[in-house]
Design an enzyme around this catalytic site. Structure first.
Site, PDB file in Angstrom:
ATOM      1  CE  LYS A  35      -2.298  16.956 -21.004  1.00 62.59           C
ATOM      2  NZ  LYS A  35      -1.175  16.415 -21.775  1.00 62.59           N
ATOM      3  CB  CYS A 130       5.786  19.576 -20.180  1.00 62.50           C
ATOM      4  SG  CYS A 130       4.144  20.265 -20.241  1.00 62.50           S
ATOM      5  NE  ARG A 135       8.185  14.236 -21.333  1.00 64.37           N
ATOM      6  CZ  ARG A 135       6.947  14.755 -21.450  1.00 64.37           C
ATOM      7  NH1 ARG A 135       6.796  16.037 -21.713  1.00 64.37           N
ATOM      8  NH2 ARG A 135       5.875  13.983 -21.375  1.00 64.37           N
ATOM      9  CG  ASP A 320       0.922  13.954 -15.517  1.00 66.67           C
ATOM     10  OD1 ASP A 320       0.286  13.373 -16.411  1.00 66.67           O
ATOM     11  OD2 ASP A 320       2.150  14.137 -15.564  1.00 66.67           O
TER      12      ASP A 320
HETATM   13  C1  EPZ Z   1       2.710  10.734 -20.776  1.00 69.87           C
HETATM   14  O1  EPZ Z   1       3.967  11.223 -21.220  1.00 69.87           O
HETATM   15  C2  EPZ Z   1       1.881  11.971 -20.476  1.00 69.87           C
HETATM   16  N1  EPZ Z   1       1.762  12.774 -21.688  1.00 69.87           N
HETATM   17  C3  EPZ Z   1       2.543  12.802 -19.375  1.00 69.87           C
HETATM   18  O2  EPZ Z   1       1.599  13.813 -19.033  1.00 69.87           O
HETATM   19  C4  EPZ Z   1       2.769  11.934 -18.139  1.00 69.87           C
HETATM   20  O3  EPZ Z   1       3.531  12.673 -17.223  1.00 69.87           O
HETATM   21  C5  EPZ Z   1       3.518  10.648 -18.509  1.00 69.87           C
HETATM   22  O4  EPZ Z   1       2.835   9.964 -19.576  1.00 69.87           O
HETATM   23  C6  EPZ Z   1       3.632   9.705 -17.323  1.00 69.87           C
HETATM   24  O5  EPZ Z   1       2.362   9.389 -16.853  1.00 69.87           O
HETATM   25  C7  EPZ Z   1       0.880  12.397 -22.620  1.00 69.87           C
HETATM   26  O6  EPZ Z   1       0.203  11.402 -22.466  1.00 69.87           O
HETATM   27  C8  EPZ Z   1       0.791  13.266 -23.842  1.00 69.87           C
HETATM   28  P1  EPZ Z   1       6.243   8.075 -20.407  1.00 69.87           P
HETATM   29  P2  EPZ Z   1       5.027  10.187 -21.894  1.00 69.87           P
HETATM   30  O7  EPZ Z   1       6.627   7.526 -21.730  1.00 69.87           O
HETATM   31  O8  EPZ Z   1       4.293   9.170 -22.664  1.00 69.87           O
HETATM   32  C9  EPZ Z   1      10.960   7.694 -20.035  1.00 69.87           C
HETATM   33  C10 EPZ Z   1       0.819  15.945 -18.558  1.00 69.87           C
HETATM   34  O9  EPZ Z   1       1.109  16.767 -17.682  1.00 69.87           O
HETATM   35  N2  EPZ Z   1      10.913   7.224 -21.424  1.00 69.87           N
HETATM   36  O10 EPZ Z   1       5.324   7.294 -19.528  1.00 69.87           O
HETATM   37  O11 EPZ Z   1       6.068  10.974 -22.567  1.00 69.87           O
HETATM   38  C11 EPZ Z   1      10.521   9.141 -19.893  1.00 69.87           C
HETATM   39  O12 EPZ Z   1      11.594  10.019 -20.128  1.00 69.87           O
HETATM   40  C12 EPZ Z   1       1.923  15.196 -19.258  1.00 69.87           C
HETATM   41  O13 EPZ Z   1      -0.350  15.658 -18.928  1.00 69.87           O
HETATM   42  C13 EPZ Z   1      12.074   6.735 -21.996  1.00 69.87           C
HETATM   43  O14 EPZ Z   1      13.132   6.723 -21.368  1.00 69.87           O
HETATM   44  O15 EPZ Z   1       5.644   9.536 -20.574  1.00 69.87           O
HETATM   45  C14 EPZ Z   1      10.031   9.189 -18.472  1.00 69.87           C
HETATM   46  O16 EPZ Z   1      11.150   9.340 -17.612  1.00 69.87           O
HETATM   47  C15 EPZ Z   1       3.293  15.585 -18.770  1.00 69.87           C
HETATM   48  N3  EPZ Z   1      12.012   6.274 -23.284  1.00 69.87           N
HETATM   49  C16 EPZ Z   1       9.431   7.805 -18.257  1.00 69.87           C
HETATM   50  O17 EPZ Z   1      10.012   6.968 -19.271  1.00 69.87           O
HETATM   51  C17 EPZ Z   1      10.854   6.273 -24.005  1.00 69.87           C
HETATM   52  O18 EPZ Z   1      10.875   5.812 -25.167  1.00 69.87           O
HETATM   53  C18 EPZ Z   1       7.911   7.756 -18.406  1.00 69.87           C
HETATM   54  O19 EPZ Z   1       7.589   8.415 -19.612  1.00 69.87           O
HETATM   55  C19 EPZ Z   1       9.682   6.768 -23.391  1.00 69.87           C
HETATM   56  C20 EPZ Z   1       9.721   7.227 -22.099  1.00 69.87           C
END
Ligand code: EPZ
Length: 447
Positions: A35, A130, A135, A320
């Site tokens: 996904k 989610c 986020r 996840d």
């Molecule tokens: C991706 O989300 C996935 N979603 C999530 O999967 C997954 O949990 C996550 O990566 C971590 O592996 C998709 O790929 C669509 P991050 P993403 O940017 O990209 C913070 C599932 O169940 N952050 O790696 O949003 C953020 O708040 C879903 O399949 C900032 O602060 O995750 C988090 O605490 C749920 N500023 C951390 O970094 C930003 O600009 C990691 O987030 C971006 C992120």
């Protein structure tokens, strides 16, 4: 799914899963495409001035939603079969963009990188997705700004434009490891003028998959899978074909389900390397995990041992998979501790497990699970995608019947979840419950 892509998905909120517990899962399950790779690769097709043929796309509502968004932007989307599509983005436009769809999924932020990269400007909505704490997308914006874009967020919209009409290369250090920011910046940089270096990049398998997709379309992306990714901008991307990798988290979910129900399941069409952390943690609980070339065999233990988990960026234990493990550890003997290293609040599912008799204390990013109490069936909710999967596992292990509502979350990320579980012996059905007493169907328009 031939015909018009615009689907008005009216999912009756009364659609629920009904699960009768106490059945071991046995047999084989085939894993679908990843996904979190597909939801980046589909928007990345906007970068390509030609036809992209993409295989092994999971049939889930998130990919349907993105394909609908692209087709409403003027892309030609053809279904070769249910998991193979061709996307032709030679004639896309931005009038009447489907903002109400963009608002519903997290992955709509990838439209910023792909639109900016190809056209030098982008207008999308702030992403949905989610809800487990804040986020933000500040690192996405930091990256685009470093490459010469002016980005502003106003009234729930993200507007971006490259000052010179085309992005330029930059050296970008990500303060936090971010999957989305890494992939978004990578996309935008493929057509920028010059070289971009992303430091402290995320290393997930789906990041390597996106890089491989882009390179198969003529991009020059190196180092994906390490914490430093170098992208040499090119003038154009040509069409081509690509097959998406198997889904690491779908595979992990079935592995945990086999361990929790005490069954024996062969999880097929996987890349065992991507599952190493999950396999290792399951072995710590006493579960047997045997690796083959493109499959893993999981045999449940008669008694599960307690373990501690901390979720981390890849190759650490994936966030996840955290809710699913939370359910499993309710069945283990002893006290387990889960530390959520990625999100502020990813324990909403704990309240639902408590309804089934679980004894769990949560303090911020730490959950302390007193295992061994067993679970009893109850009416519960799917709070988000992976929490929903955790509740399905709990229902299969509980004594009695469990009814899960808000299953649309689960349908976003698991292809044919009920069919695959039934095939493994689970007693699970989707039921339309009778209308609400006041006679009006509560209808949830997904999109
Ligand atoms: C991706 O989300 C996935 N979603 C999530 O999967 C997954 O949990 C996550 O990566 C971590 O592996 C998709 O790929 C669509 P991050 P993403 O940017 O990209 C913070 C599932 O169940 N952050 O790696 O949003 C953020 O708040 C879903 O399949 C900032 O602060 O995750 C988090 O605490 C749920 N500023 C951390 O970094 C930003 O600009 C990691 O987030 C971006 C992120």
């Amino acid at each position: 799914m031939p015909g018009p892509l615009r689907v008005q998905w009216k999912v009756y909120v009364l659609e629920k899963y009904v699960i009768k517990g106490g059945i071991e899962l046995h047999g084989e399950v085939e894993i679908s495409g990843a996904k979190n790779a597909a939801v980046a690769i589909i928007p990345a097709a906007l970068l390509v001035d030609g036809v992209c043929r993409i295989e092994n796309i999971p049939q889930i509502s998130d990919t349907d939603m993105l394909l609908t968004i692209l087709s409403e932007l003027g892309a030609k989307v053809s279904f070769i079969n249910l998991s193979t599509i061709e996307i032709d983005c030679t004639k896309v436009h931005f009038q009447d963009a489907p903002y109400e769809l963009m608002r519903k999924i997290r992955a709509s932020y990838y439209l910023i990188g792909s639109m900016l990269g190809r056209f030098g400007s982008a207008r999308t909505t702030m992403p949905g997705g989610c809800n487990f704490g804040v986020r933000p997308i500040d690192m996405h914006i930091k990256g685009m700004t470093a490459m010469g874009a002016e980005v502003n967020v106003k009234n729930g919209f993200v507007n971006a434009a490259a000052a010179d009409g085309r992005l330029h290369g930059a050296r970008i250090y990500l303060d936090k490891v971010s999957v989305g920011a890494t992939m978004n910046i990578m996309m935008a940089a493929t057509l920028a003028q010059g070289r971009t270096i992303i430091e402290n990049a995320a290393r997930e398998p789906h990041i390597v998959d996106l890089a491989n997709f882009l390179n198969s379309m003529g991009a020059d992306v190196r180092g994906a899978g390490t914490d430093t990714i170098k992208i040499n901008g090119v003038d154009k991307l040509h069409g081509g074909s690509y097959t998406i990798i198997p889904d690491q988290i779908e595979a992990g979910t079935y592995m945990v389900a086999a361990a929790a129900t005490g069954g024996e399941v062969l999880v097929k069409n996987v890349i065992p390397k991507h599952l190493e952390c999950i396999s290792a943690k399951l072995r710590e609980t006493g579960t047997i995990v045997q690796e083959y070339e493109d499959a893993v065999l999981v045999k449940g233990a008669s008694t599960l041992r307690r373990v501690n988990i901390k979720t981390l960026p890849y190759p650490g234990f994936p966030t996840d998979m955290q809710p699913q493990m939370g359910t499993l550890l309710c069945l283990a003997s002893g006290t387990s501790v889960i530390t959520e290293g990625i999100y502020d609040n990813r324990f909403k599912y704990v309240n639902e497990l408590r309804k089934m008799g679980a004894e769990i204390q949560v303090d911020g990013r730490i959950a302390i699970i007193e295992g061994g109490t067993g679970l009893t069936g109850a009416p519960v909710q799917a709070c988000d995608l992976r929490a929903g999967a955790a509740m399905v596992i709990a229902g299969m292990c509980a004594s009695g019947t469990t009814v899960i509502e808000d299953i649309h979350y689960i349908e976003r990320g698991y292809e044919n979840f009920v069919g695959k579980l039934k095939n493994l012996g689970a007693d699970i059905t989707i039921v339309n419950f009778p209308d609400e007493p006041d006679g009006n169907d509560k209808i949830l328009t997904l999109f």
